[in-house]
Design a protein around this motif. Sequence first.
Motif, PDB file in Angstrom:
ATOM      1  N   LYS A  73       0.722  -1.105  -0.031  1.00  0.00           N
ATOM      2  CA  LYS A  73      -0.062  -0.075   0.034  1.00  0.00           C
ATOM      3  C   LYS A  73       0.799   1.208  -0.133  1.00  0.00           C
ATOM      4  O   LYS A  73       0.693   2.200  -0.564  1.00  0.00           O
ATOM      5  N   GLY A 249      -4.457 -10.343  -3.890  1.00  0.00           N
ATOM      6  CA  GLY A 249      -4.830  -9.155  -4.046  1.00  0.00           C
ATOM      7  C   GLY A 249      -4.782  -8.482  -5.502  1.00  0.00           C
ATOM      8  O   GLY A 249      -5.679  -7.908  -5.993  1.00  0.00           O
ATOM      9  N   GLN A 253      -9.027 -10.246  -8.833  1.00  0.00           N
ATOM     10  CA  GLN A 253     -10.348  -9.374  -9.269  1.00  0.00           C
ATOM     11  C   GLN A 253      -9.948  -8.561 -10.385  1.00  0.00           C
ATOM     12  O   GLN A 253     -10.637  -8.296 -11.178  1.00  0.00           O
ATOM     13  N   ARG A 325     -17.198  -5.264   7.180  1.00  0.00           N
ATOM     14  CA  ARG A 325     -16.300  -5.175   8.615  1.00  0.00           C
ATOM     15  C   ARG A 325     -16.963  -5.958   9.640  1.00  0.00           C
ATOM     16  O   ARG A 325     -18.301  -6.284   9.797  1.00  0.00           O
ATOM     17  N   SER A 397     -14.671  -0.529  -2.596  1.00  0.00           N
ATOM     18  CA  SER A 397     -15.064  -0.144  -1.207  1.00  0.00           C
ATOM     19  C   SER A 397     -14.827   1.553  -1.232  1.00  0.00           C
ATOM     20  O   SER A 397     -14.932   2.106  -2.053  1.00  0.00           O
ATOM     21  N   HIS A 401      -9.645   2.504   4.125  1.00  0.00           N
ATOM     22  CA  HIS A 401      -9.353   1.231   3.644  1.00  0.00           C
ATOM     23  C   HIS A 401      -9.684   0.813   2.147  1.00  0.00           C
ATOM     24  O   HIS A 401      -9.675  -0.269   1.657  1.00  0.00           O
ATOM     25  N   CYS A 403      -9.702   0.433  -1.705  1.00  0.00           N
ATOM     26  CA  CYS A 403      -8.458  -0.445  -2.452  1.00  0.00           C
ATOM     27  C   CYS A 403      -7.420   0.395  -3.026  1.00  0.00           C
ATOM     28  O   CYS A 403      -7.670   1.278  -3.785  1.00  0.00           O
TER      29      CYS A 403
HETATM   30  C1  HEM Z   1     -10.309  -5.074 -10.025  1.00  0.00           C
HETATM   31  C2  HEM Z   1      -9.424  -5.384  -8.941  1.00  0.00           C
HETATM   32  C3  HEM Z   1      -9.536  -4.954  -7.684  1.00  0.00           C
HETATM   33  C4  HEM Z   1     -10.687  -4.803  -6.813  1.00  0.00           C
HETATM   34  C5  HEM Z   1     -12.161  -4.916  -7.300  1.00  0.00           C
HETATM   35  C6  HEM Z   1     -10.329  -4.631  -5.440  1.00  0.00           C
HETATM   36  C7  HEM Z   1     -11.084  -4.406  -4.325  1.00  0.00           C
HETATM   37  C8  HEM Z   1     -10.899  -4.470  -3.108  1.00  0.00           C
HETATM   38  C9  HEM Z   1     -11.629  -4.168  -2.038  1.00  0.00           C
HETATM   39  C10 HEM Z   1     -13.179  -4.164  -2.106  1.00  0.00           C
HETATM   40  C11 HEM Z   1     -10.861  -4.101  -0.900  1.00  0.00           C
HETATM   41  C12 HEM Z   1     -11.258  -3.880   0.696  1.00  0.00           C
HETATM   42  C13 HEM Z   1     -11.429  -2.436   1.098  1.00  0.00           C
HETATM   43  C14 HEM Z   1     -12.153  -2.462   2.405  1.00  0.00           C
HETATM   44  O1  HEM Z   1     -11.957  -3.454   3.339  1.00  0.00           O
HETATM   45  O2  HEM Z   1     -12.892  -1.254   2.721  1.00  0.00           O
HETATM   46  C15 HEM Z   1      -9.637  -4.323  -1.240  1.00  0.00           C
HETATM   47  C16 HEM Z   1      -8.548  -3.953  -0.307  1.00  0.00           C
HETATM   48  C17 HEM Z   1      -7.199  -3.930  -0.678  1.00  0.00           C
HETATM   49  N1  HEM Z   1      -6.682  -4.096  -2.084  1.00  0.00           N
HETATM   50 FE1  HEM Z   1      -7.783  -4.295  -3.703  1.00  0.00          FE
HETATM   51  N2  HEM Z   1      -8.826  -4.814  -5.264  1.00  0.00           N
HETATM   52  C18 HEM Z   1      -8.480  -5.017  -6.723  1.00  0.00           C
HETATM   53  C19 HEM Z   1      -7.188  -4.995  -6.964  1.00  0.00           C
HETATM   54  C20 HEM Z   1      -6.035  -5.097  -6.206  1.00  0.00           C
HETATM   55  C21 HEM Z   1      -4.531  -4.789  -6.548  1.00  0.00           C
HETATM   56  C22 HEM Z   1      -4.165  -4.560  -8.133  1.00  0.00           C
HETATM   57  C23 HEM Z   1      -3.903  -4.368  -5.463  1.00  0.00           C
HETATM   58  C24 HEM Z   1      -2.465  -4.181  -5.448  1.00  0.00           C
HETATM   59  C25 HEM Z   1      -1.608  -3.815  -6.187  1.00  0.00           C
HETATM   60  C26 HEM Z   1      -4.705  -4.319  -4.279  1.00  0.00           C
HETATM   61  C27 HEM Z   1      -4.381  -4.076  -3.123  1.00  0.00           C
HETATM   62  C28 HEM Z   1      -5.257  -4.140  -1.928  1.00  0.00           C
HETATM   63  C29 HEM Z   1      -4.836  -3.812  -0.520  1.00  0.00           C
HETATM   64  C30 HEM Z   1      -3.531  -3.734  -0.006  1.00  0.00           C
HETATM   65  C31 HEM Z   1      -6.089  -3.655   0.010  1.00  0.00           C
HETATM   66  C32 HEM Z   1      -6.299  -3.583   1.607  1.00  0.00           C
HETATM   67  C33 HEM Z   1      -6.421  -1.958   1.927  1.00  0.00           C
HETATM   68  C34 HEM Z   1      -6.533  -1.625   3.287  1.00  0.00           C
HETATM   69  O3  HEM Z   1      -6.932  -2.539   4.068  1.00  0.00           O
HETATM   70  O4  HEM Z   1      -6.439  -0.617   4.018  1.00  0.00           O
HETATM   71  N3  HEM Z   1      -5.972  -4.722  -4.879  1.00  0.00           N
HETATM   72  N4  HEM Z   1      -9.459  -4.126  -2.594  1.00  0.00           N
END
Ligand code: HEM
Length: 461
Positions: A73, A249, A253, A325, A397, A401, A403
């Motif tokens: 992140k 992650g 998706q 949550r 989201s 938090h 993404c």
């Molecule tokens: C279409 C692709 C993606 C979708 C739809 C998606 C969706 C999400 C969602 C719904 C969350 C949860 C947020 C929450 O709890 O409020 C999340 C968290 C996260 N995503 Fe993604 N994501 C995608 C791709 C990625 C990619 C490519 C990365 C990294 C390079 C990534 C890294 C993360 C990280 C590190 C979190 C945790 C953030 C936190 O808890 O502060 N995601 N994502």
Amino acid sequence: MAYQNYSKKDRSVLVPVFGPNEEILLPPSALNWLCKQPDSQISSLAAQIDAIQLGYSLGNKYAYDPWGGYVTKAALNSIMEYSYEAVYDEVRAAVDAWLGKDTEEWKEIELFSACRLIVGRATQRLTLGDSPEGHPLCQDQDFVTSCYGVLDGMLDAAGYLAGCRKPFWPVVGPWASRHMSKKIKDLATRIKPVYEERMGMINGKTAGADGQTPRDIFQKIISYGVKERPREAKSLDNITRRIAVLNFGTMHQTSITLHNLLLNMIGSDAEYDTISALRDEGREVLGEDGEGAWNKTVLNNMTHADSLARETMRLHSFIGRTVQRLIVAPEGVVAPDGVRLPHGAMVSILAHQAQTDAETYEDPLTFQPFRFSRPRGQSKDAQSTFVSTSASYLGFSHGRHACPGRFLVDTELKMIMTYLVREYDLEFPESYNKQRPQNTWFSGFGIPPLDAKIMVRRRKA
Ligand code: HEM
């Protein structure tokens, strides 16, 4: 029903589910309140632990101490800044490899595997591809397949556990994860050369190419590990598991979103001339030969591509519920409508229904690729871009938090679609009658048609 009868009336509702927790749906009007709650009361991490159950598939510390996610992140945006060109190179090579260069005959492509491998290769370039050992690894199809093997194992375990109550987990969890060790071992064997190379660099025994420290996520993870979690960093198996969490992650998706996006692009072409509009935009933004440099301005100026991607996330988001949550406050928490949310309950907001609400979106169930297009140059503060989240666009989201990877997804999708339409003619097989095969809902997730095919033919220079 729950959305119309409760969410629209600003009320919370307990929904009957088979899953492990009591599930309470909060109305979209509670979004800002929900996002502001401290993690010590309403926890995002605890919700992820419960939903993905890494404890069984990888081990408890990957669930409870997810430092790889924090490192990613913090580092992602700066890594992206200097990786545009490299990622685009991988996109081009991956697309060419999968779709071929035949300018005479149409070729039928299995969309699901093509999307996985194209996204996998581009993403791995950023994950571990910035060094002499890492570069060929991200181009190795068997390595990308091995990454998906582990990822699928994690999904399988999470899926089985989501379907049963917690007392059954100690039995179901190990059974559902029984293939994981073998998959992780296979991935570790492939990662070993780059792991040893990077450890060598950190210990000062070897230098990177041109004396440079590699600028990718793997390097950040290894460096952090050596400093803050030295025992873990010494173990190839541990580092492989950290990469597995990261891939979960970054790759899962994103490839599903690309899958939906390409179906929508081809499916809307007859009515909206979608493909030509994207080709024109590519030429305007990247130059006649398409060889202009990628950067933030280019991405901002791709307003049609941006709209197509946002409309895809709006209508075909993978997650049905969002801002999940877990209530961790021992005495529970009181929601804005006065309902007490008990300790241990999972709360969330219905994303798909909010994103298809007729009060917000005209003709909400129709896919309109250019619904959010805006004049070029006005993109900077626009609220309706692919990456700008709100109560009516929740696939990534919202709040602190939300993404952090969405900027990378934005980049990859725009690169892939721009290159695809520039170099290929695309259509559905004749039997589809120009209609996009439909998604289905399974257990709260929007699943694209996994057997979908598309026809492609390389365009003549
Ligand atoms: C279409 C692709 C993606 C979708 C739809 C998606 C969706 C999400 C969602 C719904 C969350 C949860 C947020 C929450 O709890 O409020 C999340 C968290 C996260 N995503 Fe993604 N994501 C995608 C791709 C990625 C990619 C490519 C990365 C990294 C390079 C990534 C890294 C993360 C990280 C590190 C979190 C945790 C953030 C936190 O808890 O502060 N995601 N994502």
